[in-house]
Design an enzyme around this catalytic site. Sequence first.
Site, mmCIF file in Angstrom:
data_model
loop_
_atom_site.group_PDB
_atom_site.id
_atom_site.type_symbol
_atom_site.label_atom_id
_atom_site.label_comp_id
_atom_site.label_asym_id
_atom_site.label_seq_id
_atom_site.Cartn_x
_atom_site.Cartn_y
_atom_site.Cartn_z
ATOM 1 C CB SER A 160 -0.937 -0.025 1.197
ATOM 2 O OG SER A 160 -1.675 -1.209 1.152
ATOM 3 N NE ARG A 175 6.548 10.699 -4.233
ATOM 4 C CZ ARG A 175 5.539 10.526 -5.084
ATOM 5 N NH1 ARG A 175 4.358 10.114 -4.657
ATOM 6 N NH2 ARG A 175 5.689 10.735 -6.381
ATOM 7 C CG ASP A 213 -4.347 0.282 1.158
ATOM 8 O OD1 ASP A 213 -4.222 0.991 0.137
ATOM 9 O OD2 ASP A 213 -4.062 0.703 2.302
HETATM 10 C C1 GLC Z 1 -0.796 5.977 1.573
HETATM 11 C C2 GLC Z 1 -0.209 5.132 0.457
HETATM 12 C C3 GLC Z 1 -1.313 4.533 -0.386
HETATM 13 C C4 GLC Z 1 -2.306 3.801 0.491
HETATM 14 C C5 GLC Z 1 -2.809 4.702 1.611
HETATM 15 C C6 GLC Z 1 -3.731 3.977 2.571
HETATM 16 O O1 GLC Z 1 -1.458 7.059 1.016
HETATM 17 O O2 GLC Z 1 0.650 5.918 -0.348
HETATM 18 O O3 GLC Z 1 -0.780 3.650 -1.338
HETATM 19 O O4 GLC Z 1 -3.384 3.375 -0.286
HETATM 20 O O5 GLC Z 1 -1.710 5.212 2.341
HETATM 21 O O6 GLC Z 1 -3.101 2.892 3.164
#
Ligand code: GLC
Length: 516
Positions: A160, A175, A213
């Site tokens: 995620s 990143r 996610d």
């Molecule tokens: C951050 C991550 C993203 C994820 C979110 C919730 O924003 O960059 O990929 O979906 O957190 O977990």
Amino acid sequence: MATRHTQPRRQPSRKGSMADIPKDLLQEIKRLEDLFTVDTAKLKAITSHFQDELARGLSKEGGSIPMNPTWCMGFPTGHETGTFLALDMGGTNLRVCEINLPEEKGEFDIIQSKYRMPEELKTGTADELWGYIADCLQQFIEYHHEGEKLDKLPLGFTFSYPATQDYIDHGVLQRWTKGFDIDGVEGKDVVPPFEAALEERGVPIKLTALINDTTGTLIASAYTDSEMRIGCIFGTGCNAAYMEHCGDIPKLEHMKLDPNQEIAINCEWGAFDNEHKILPRTQYDIIIDKDSPRPGQQSFEKMVAGLYLGELFRLVLLDLHEVAHVKIFEGQDVSSLKKPYSLDASFLSDIENDPFENLSETHDRFEKALGIKCTKPELELIRRLAELIGTRSARLSACGVAAICLKKNYKTCHVGADGSVFNKYPHFKARGAQALKEILDWDKGRDGKALGKGHDPVEILPAEDGSGVGAALIAALTLKRVQEGKVMGIRDPEGMLKGTKAADPKSKEVAPESKK
Ligand code: GLC
């Protein structure tokens, strides 16, 4: 296991009173209200800019919201079948699941194990990270399949973080977000080192899909609810995914995809307004950003997500103690309050949940956690501040949901949401629904009845388990595409089947004959 609610749930019936609060503290509360309140006009302006930024992210030039194509092509039918592993590399835990999707529509069985994600791992080395994850997967297989001779199990890996995916079994980390800072991972494909660590240990797993996610949440929710159009996470981080037509994604034009084909887009909307054009940032938001491992990134996320809510609250209180003329906590030892990230969102939740007129739970919580004894007026300020921070988070989060609905012209739909803030933060759901109503100018429900639960045109509902069931479903959808020869956005279709049950042409595991 301890049972949690042995008594009837208490009603948060507190009315509160500002009557005995000294004037300078009242003025301070007013200043905080002005700082943290986002009115309807501002919500609408943010949503409109959000809409432009969603489009810019899909354009060839790109914008600050990445709008990552995920190669998850379309919704499940509910008839997906097979056995899959799912790995969720969240923030605090690592979760491994084995999911069985049976013949029955929309059903699933799941077994799972959780492994603590050691704090040091988040700032350690890439080898330590992949090694730790592979060890957990190995343990899971050894525990649940001891002594069995296994086919390779297909795995959906919920990673995620923002990743550029040329294929579903590929992902270059753009990143780190959410406070992670592991050297040597950004800018690289995360799949090869992950697979190498599995290989080294001889773990019989084949990565089928690397997913976010939000995409998992969207797909898992759509599996059981055909009105689902958006998947959101309101947790440690904040983000959303939705389905876009390939024809509406200028940056994929060169691939000459069928314009009517749908593909899930992981917005990575945490990066909204990195150029600081519209969000009402306070001096406290600016400090959070400056002191984070990635200053200038995730502007929106840093104002709304669970990781930052407690920190915002801490920074305001410290400021009122040290700088502002009101000098709260005067003469007390505030050394604990000086520790960055010492308060998490659950601390704010507890304050907002305190049902007592004299805020005695909040008083005790402060004394226990921080060694600070609060006066009654200070407690009133603390409660109001928690409400302001929690409310701003819910209202700003709603702008993203509204922007996707406007972009896609969804007049009515369901939004599947997951994450600690959505599930546990008091009033988050109601505050978000109220903001949607203001932004989208609803005056009555979708059925002509009064607005409210079950009637609001766009409803944000608790999602199915995205990083478990969602990841398994996306793996199933991907294998089905391979079996059908629809291999766009799949790097290694042959390798994906090799050694798995789905390789057998007679296999009913993924694409049952009767349902093709
Ligand atoms: C951050 C991550 C993203 C994820 C979110 C919730 O924003 O960059 O990929 O979906 O957190 O977990």
